[in-house]
Design a protein around this motif. Structure first.
Motif, short mmCIF file in Angstrom:
data_model
loop_
_atom_site.label_atom_id
_atom_site.label_comp_id
_atom_site.label_asym_id
_atom_site.label_seq_id
_atom_site.Cartn_x
_atom_site.Cartn_y
_atom_site.Cartn_z
N ILE A 139 11.82 8.72 -5.38
CA ILE A 139 11.12 7.44 -5.54
C ILE A 139 12.05 6.40 -6.16
O ILE A 139 11.98 5.22 -5.81
N ALA A 140 12.96 6.83 -7.03
CA ALA A 140 13.94 5.90 -7.58
C ALA A 140 14.92 5.45 -6.50
O ALA A 140 15.33 4.28 -6.46
N ASP A 141 15.30 6.36 -5.59
CA ASP A 141 16.22 6.01 -4.51
C ASP A 141 15.60 4.98 -3.57
O ASP A 141 16.31 4.17 -2.97
N LYS A 142 14.29 5.02 -3.43
CA LYS A 142 13.60 4.05 -2.57
C LYS A 142 13.31 2.75 -3.30
O LYS A 142 12.67 1.85 -2.77
N LYS A 143 13.78 2.66 -4.56
CA LYS A 143 13.65 1.46 -5.39
C LYS A 143 12.21 1.09 -5.68
O LYS A 143 11.88 -0.07 -5.87
N THR A 162 2.29 9.16 -6.38
CA THR A 162 2.96 10.45 -6.27
C THR A 162 3.85 10.70 -7.48
O THR A 162 3.89 11.82 -8.02
N LEU A 163 4.56 9.67 -7.91
CA LEU A 163 5.43 9.77 -9.08
C LEU A 163 4.62 10.12 -10.32
O LEU A 163 4.97 11.03 -11.07
N ARG A 164 3.54 9.41 -10.53
CA ARG A 164 2.71 9.63 -11.71
C ARG A 164 2.12 11.05 -11.71
O ARG A 164 2.04 11.70 -12.75
N THR A 165 1.74 11.51 -10.53
CA THR A 165 1.20 12.86 -10.40
C THR A 165 2.25 13.90 -10.76
O THR A 165 1.97 14.87 -11.46
N ALA A 190 0.83 -1.20 0.00
CA ALA A 190 0.00 0.00 0.00
C ALA A 190 0.87 1.26 0.00
O ALA A 190 0.58 2.23 -0.70
N HIS A 191 1.95 1.23 0.76
CA HIS A 191 2.86 2.38 0.82
C HIS A 191 3.53 2.59 -0.52
O HIS A 191 3.64 3.73 -1.00
N ASN A 192 3.99 1.51 -1.15
CA ASN A 192 4.63 1.61 -2.46
C ASN A 192 3.66 2.13 -3.52
O ASN A 192 4.04 2.91 -4.38
N ALA A 193 2.40 1.69 -3.43
CA ALA A 193 1.39 2.16 -4.38
C ALA A 193 1.18 3.67 -4.23
O ALA A 193 1.01 4.38 -5.22
N SER A 194 1.21 4.15 -3.00
CA SER A 194 1.06 5.57 -2.74
C SER A 194 2.21 6.36 -3.35
O SER A 194 2.02 7.41 -3.96
#
Length: 87
Positions: free
Chosen positions: A61-65, A27-30, A19-23
């Motif tokens: 978001i890339a740093d968090k893989k 955010t990335l897409r936005t 769920a956290h990754n989906a959030s």
């Protein structure tokens, strides 16, 4: 279904993490959509400022893989090229 306590806990953790990754992916897409919207308006300065503000979101978001670093780089490259090609 998980049989051991450890497996049940891992299943709970996986659900929460998913769920956290989906959030974060949302955010990335936005962030990408904000840049694209600024590009489509035709205002180059607004597009540049939007790009500068949202590049950090893509990198974070890339740093968090959540996405691969090369995918983040590809997004940034294409968005920057679109901004540079504006009249």
């Amino acid at each position: 279904m998980a049989n051991t306590a450890q497996a049940r806990k891992r299943a709970r953790q996986a659900t929460k993490q998913r769920a956290h990754n989906a959030s974060l992916r949302s955010t990335l897409r936005t962030a990408i959509k904000k840049i694209l919207k600024a590009i489509q308006t035709g205002d180059k300065t607004a597009a540049k400022t939007s790009f500068q503000e949202n590049v950090s979101v893509i990198d974070r978001i890339a740093d968090k893989k959540i996405i691969h670093k090369n995918k983040a780089s590809r997004h940034k490259q294409r968005l920057n090229a679109a901004i540079k090609s504006m009249a």
